[in-house]
Write a protein that holds these residues in place. Sequence first.
Motif, short mmCIF file in Angstrom:
data_model
loop_
_atom_site.label_atom_id
_atom_site.label_comp_id
_atom_site.label_asym_id
_atom_site.label_seq_id
_atom_site.Cartn_x
_atom_site.Cartn_y
_atom_site.Cartn_z
N GLU A 92 11.62 3.71 -9.77
CA GLU A 92 10.72 4.07 -10.87
C GLU A 92 10.25 2.83 -11.62
N SER A 93 11.20 1.95 -11.88
CA SER A 93 10.88 0.74 -12.64
C SER A 93 9.87 -0.12 -11.87
N LEU A 94 10.07 -0.23 -10.54
CA LEU A 94 9.18 -1.03 -9.70
C LEU A 94 7.78 -0.41 -9.65
N LEU A 95 7.75 0.90 -9.48
CA LEU A 95 6.45 1.59 -9.41
C LEU A 95 5.70 1.48 -10.74
N ASP A 96 6.45 1.59 -11.84
CA ASP A 96 5.82 1.42 -13.15
C ASP A 96 5.14 0.06 -13.23
N LEU A 97 5.89 -0.94 -12.75
CA LEU A 97 5.38 -2.31 -12.79
C LEU A 97 4.10 -2.44 -11.97
N MET A 98 4.11 -1.87 -10.77
CA MET A 98 2.96 -2.02 -9.87
C MET A 98 1.74 -1.27 -10.41
N VAL A 99 1.98 -0.08 -10.93
CA VAL A 99 0.87 0.69 -11.51
C VAL A 99 0.28 -0.09 -12.68
N SER A 100 1.17 -0.66 -13.47
CA SER A 100 0.72 -1.42 -14.63
C SER A 100 -0.12 -2.62 -14.20
N LEU A 101 0.33 -3.30 -13.15
CA LEU A 101 -0.42 -4.46 -12.64
C LEU A 101 -1.79 -4.02 -12.11
N ASN A 102 -1.78 -2.90 -11.43
CA ASN A 102 -3.03 -2.37 -10.88
C ASN A 102 -3.99 -2.04 -12.01
N GLU A 103 -3.47 -1.42 -13.04
CA GLU A 103 -4.33 -0.99 -14.15
C GLU A 103 -4.80 -2.18 -14.98
N LYS A 104 -3.86 -3.11 -15.25
CA LYS A 104 -4.21 -4.21 -16.16
C LYS A 104 -5.00 -5.31 -15.46
N LEU A 105 -4.54 -5.67 -14.24
CA LEU A 105 -5.17 -6.84 -13.57
C LEU A 105 -6.16 -6.45 -12.48
N GLY A 106 -6.20 -5.18 -12.15
CA GLY A 106 -7.13 -4.73 -11.11
C GLY A 106 -6.71 -5.16 -9.72
N ILE A 107 -5.41 -5.46 -9.55
CA ILE A 107 -4.95 -5.88 -8.21
C ILE A 107 -4.94 -4.65 -7.30
N THR A 108 -5.46 -4.84 -6.10
CA THR A 108 -5.45 -3.76 -5.11
C THR A 108 -4.05 -3.66 -4.50
N PHE A 109 -3.51 -2.45 -4.43
CA PHE A 109 -2.19 -2.26 -3.82
C PHE A 109 -2.32 -1.36 -2.59
N ILE A 110 -1.72 -1.78 -1.52
CA ILE A 110 -1.64 -0.91 -0.34
C ILE A 110 -0.15 -0.81 0.02
N PHE A 111 0.38 0.39 -0.02
CA PHE A 111 1.78 0.61 0.31
C PHE A 111 1.87 1.30 1.67
N SER A 112 2.97 1.09 2.34
CA SER A 112 3.34 2.04 3.39
C SER A 112 4.59 2.71 2.87
N SER A 113 4.62 4.02 2.92
CA SER A 113 5.79 4.71 2.40
C SER A 113 5.74 6.19 2.77
N HIS A 114 6.90 6.77 2.90
CA HIS A 114 6.91 8.24 2.95
C HIS A 114 7.77 8.76 1.80
N ASP A 115 7.93 7.90 0.80
CA ASP A 115 8.71 8.27 -0.38
C ASP A 115 7.80 9.06 -1.33
N PRO A 116 8.15 10.34 -1.64
CA PRO A 116 7.30 11.16 -2.50
C PRO A 116 7.06 10.54 -3.88
N ARG A 117 8.04 9.73 -4.35
CA ARG A 117 7.87 9.13 -5.68
C ARG A 117 6.75 8.10 -5.66
N VAL A 118 6.57 7.49 -4.53
CA VAL A 118 5.48 6.51 -4.40
C VAL A 118 4.15 7.26 -4.27
N ILE A 119 4.18 8.28 -3.42
CA ILE A 119 2.94 9.03 -3.16
C ILE A 119 2.41 9.67 -4.45
N GLU A 120 3.33 10.09 -5.30
CA GLU A 120 2.96 10.69 -6.59
C GLU A 120 2.10 9.76 -7.44
N ARG A 121 2.39 8.48 -7.35
CA ARG A 121 1.67 7.51 -8.20
C ARG A 121 0.33 7.05 -7.59
#
Lengths: 239, 469
Positions: free
Chosen positions: A178-207
């Motif tokens: 959760e803490s990591l995802l919060d950080l990444m979402v925040s970076l995406n929102e604040k800095l406009g960094i494009t994120f591409i994940f590979s995951s089958h974790d529902p917590r990631v997909i939710e975000r």
Amino acid sequence: MIKLTKINKIFADKHQSFHCLKDIDLTINQGEFTVIAGPSGSGKSTLLNIMGMLDKPTSGNYQFDDNDVAKFSSNKLADIRRDKIGFVFQAYNLMPVLTALENTEMIMEFSGVSKKERKQRAIETLEAVGLGEFKNRFPAQLSGGQQQRVAVARAIAAKPLLVIADEPTANLDSQSTESLLDLMVSLNEKLGITFIFSSHDPRVIERAHRVIHLQDGKVMRDEQLENVTAGQPQAAMSS
Amino acid sequence: MGLFIRLAWRNLLRNRKRSTVTALGITLGIGFCITTLAIMDGLSNDLITGTTAGQVGHIQIHQKDYLAKRQLQQTIANNTELLQSVRQNSQITAAAARIYSFGYLSKDNKSVGVSLFGVEPDHEQRVTTLAEQMVSGTFLSTPTPWPLGQALNDEQKQLDEQLTAQAVADAFAELDGLFSDNSSTQQQTNQLIDTLAPLPDVPPKVILGVKLAKNLQADEGDIVTLLYETSLGAQQSLQLEVAGTSRQGTDLIDRTRIVFHLQDLQKLLQLPNQSHEIAIKTYDLATVVQVSDSVSEAISVHEQQLSVQTWSELRPDILALIQSNQALMGTLVFIIFLIAGVGVMNAMLVSVMERRKELCLLKALGLKGNNVVWLVTVETLMLTLVASIAGLIMGIALGSYLQHYGWDISQFGEFSLAGVGMTSALKAKLTLDNLLTPVVVMFIIALLAALYPALSAARLIPAQGMRSS
């Protein structure tokens, strides 16, 4: 930012071959927070490796920032990886002989950023991921979650355009995830960094803003989700 | 660069055992190579010094073909004048004239074939170490008072002719088997010889080779008898006083040599103001060829068929021995380095294979292939640098000890190389070349050894490393 056209990847040796990616057509735009989902063996990591220029497709065309990647030399590819792409790997992949601070500084040192500037940026980034007080610890002296946060700090400290994260939460507990995802979402929102994940974790997909489902090397579904942040341009092209 | 050095150093410390073993190989390689080269140089130095200071000198002058035929009459004429012009050369420390012959030396009922060697004691001491080789007694100093010979008057010349004719007749009679009493002829002949070349009233002093003295059981102060032939062909005998014994370290010389004062032997052989050899010592051995040329030019005015040769021309066997020893040691050093190089390559290959994932990661994060080559090379260079410093310390310590104290080889008995007596302690000679050559060669070999692992690392495909994780 990324445009894949008819991308195929075949792994072959003398005795057998495996068609890992099949005619992938995909476009990723600047500022997207995209998850590539799919079961193990569906080709997620291979697709990320190709998008991150760590591997070459067997056939097809890959355009990065409107440039044909196939025409780049290995040195040019290394420059693009260094200056424009940040990587976060499932197994953290930190340099064990360097401290958290040195790991975070490393890519900037490759780029020739001055010692003072890179140190300042590395400290700020480590503080942003909550590891300011652990900056002088070696990876072996950090927990899995802390190591993954150092890997994120390393990926973003050089201010890339794109962060590619291959199952970054696979080895993390819920709190660290959760803490990591919060950080990444925040970076995406604040800095406009494009994120591409590979995951089958529902917590990631939710975000995610967008989820691309892979199965047997093919794009089965390309979903645009509700949680798109205002101001972030989003677009998708499904195959 | 800072990152590379940090990475390289910490990677070396990461596997301390492997790094230590590899470094130890380099250290021992460099240490022993420095010592071996120093011993080799010391041996070469001993051989050259033994050759030049022992007997040969730096340059020699002879009558042409003397060394090939060694005939008593092949002398350098006007010895004094020639020596004067040689000694005027400012690059020459000293020049000493010598004379050689053969004879039989006896004491009591023992008799030995001997070589006669006449020297100028004052000058010889400045050219060679002959005077320092005394085992007992004192070295020669002044010539023996020797009465001057007189020319034959007409009556004596007539008698000489008659005696010659008589001697020829006696010889033919003897061939025919007829006995003739020639004692009167011999007695009269000896009287004429005494007039021409009188013998001294006191026995001339000589130095015997230590083994010759031992064989004859002759001690300092003993009288021995020499049977010899003069340059005119007359056979004579003369009593000599043993002034001392010397050891040159060469078995043959120590068993056969008698050293005379040059003037004594000149008179004895009836070779006034003549010599067979002039030995020269220069200030600097390195300039010997240049000095040899200037000596040739200086003596060319004396209108004699003389040859001027350097020590290496006189003793090409010594030069060949030194060169073959150097080649042998060079091969040995090369083998040592090859083994150390294989060790370095093995260590770096294993290191690269072990860190394949990390190297792939670095490439994934943007490190270029040539930077990966540099990273592996820096690691090798740091390992080599640390090991080289240790090797240098080891080489300097061992070399200095052997330079100061030498390696005592007396337990193997006296020995000589190519006729040059060697000292009982083999001494090393440390030079800057001896110190730097192994280090430089080791760095080159380490770099070459690192090349393959470094190129292998540079060729890694980032995704493959990531996948293998």
